[in-house]
Design a protein around this motif. Structure first.
Motif, short mmCIF file in Angstrom:
data_model
loop_
_atom_site.label_atom_id
_atom_site.label_comp_id
_atom_site.label_asym_id
_atom_site.label_seq_id
_atom_site.Cartn_x
_atom_site.Cartn_y
_atom_site.Cartn_z
N GLN A 103 -11.39 5.08 -12.37
CA GLN A 103 -11.14 3.73 -11.33
C GLN A 103 -9.79 4.25 -10.60
O GLN A 103 -9.58 5.04 -9.91
N CYS A 104 -8.62 3.61 -11.05
CA CYS A 104 -7.51 3.85 -10.42
C CYS A 104 -6.52 4.74 -11.36
O CYS A 104 -6.73 5.07 -12.46
N CYS A 107 -4.97 2.86 -14.97
CA CYS A 107 -5.60 2.41 -16.14
C CYS A 107 -6.35 3.68 -16.71
O CYS A 107 -6.70 3.80 -17.89
N CYS A 139 -7.99 -3.45 -17.31
CA CYS A 139 -8.00 -2.97 -15.84
C CYS A 139 -7.76 -4.41 -15.13
O CYS A 139 -8.52 -5.29 -15.67
N CYS A 141 -8.75 -4.94 -12.03
CA CYS A 141 -9.49 -5.13 -10.69
C CYS A 141 -10.99 -4.80 -10.98
O CYS A 141 -11.71 -5.57 -10.56
S1 FES Z 1 -9.07 0.21 -11.72
FE1 FES Z 1 -7.42 0.71 -12.82
S2 FES Z 1 -6.29 -1.06 -13.23
FE2 FES Z 1 -8.20 -1.71 -12.36
#
Ligand code: FES
Ligand code: FES
Length: 184
Positions: A103-104, A107, A139, A141
């Protein structure tokens, strides 16, 4: 160079010998990022809440923001870069990619390291156990289901012998013993 009030700590990071002069109150996170250039270790809350700063300390996931650098003296540290020595994705990382679980950039490193450590202790964890183990990696988000899918897939592959769980294991004393790759 020696500095009044500082002391020298030595450890390995991703299998590479490193040292730094630190104040007693310096966190491991700050030393890894600011003194040693390991910006792949992310800074989130700085208060031990989010798991963003997770690294492996002698094979166990810890929050680098809560640990003093002096507490890591003599230890083996693995960051997310240590999962992919030489740049080849670890099979767990490949599962994250396939499942849309990467994801990001904040995280994901901590999620990967916490999941890797879980799979060393329990190669075939239940979905519930994966969820419990990752409870400290937040996470804000996107969510968690794809991450759970990815860890389950890697565990299944390893059980079938197709995941090659030891190949690409983190470098360092607690890893495969190959000790290659360093801070690639
Ligand atoms: S995708 Fe990394 S904090 Fe939500
Ligand atoms: S930055 Fe360490 S737990 Fe959030």
């Amino acid at each position: 160079m020696s500095d009044p009030g500082r002391q020298r700590v030595t450890f390995t990071v991703n299998g590479e010998d490193r040292d730094a002069w630190v104040f007693p109150h310096d966190s491991l996170l700050d030393v890894l990022r600011d003194a040693l250039g390991h910006h792949e270790v992310r800074y989130g809350c700085g208060e031990g809440v989010c798991g963003t700063c997770t690294v492996l300390l002698d094979g166990e996931p810890v929050s680098g923001c809560l640990l003093l650098a002096v507490q890591a003296d003599g230890c083996s540290i693995v960051t997310v870069r240590g999962l992919a020595p030489g740049g080849d994705l670890h099979p767990l990382q490949a599962c994250f990619l396939r499942n849309g679980a990467a994801q990001c950039g904040f995280c994901t490193p901590g999620m990967l390291l916490t999941a890797w450590a879980l799979l060393q202790r329990d190669p075939r964890p239940s979905r519930e156990r994966i969820r419990r183990e990752l409870v400290g990696n937040l996470c804000r988000c996107t969510g968690y289901s794809k991450i759970l899918d990815a860890v389950e897939e890697h565990a299944a592959q390893a059980a079938e012998g197709s995941g090659e769980p030891r190949r690409g294991a983190p470098v360092g004393r607690e890893g495969s013993g190959e000790g290659t790759g360093g801070d690639a």
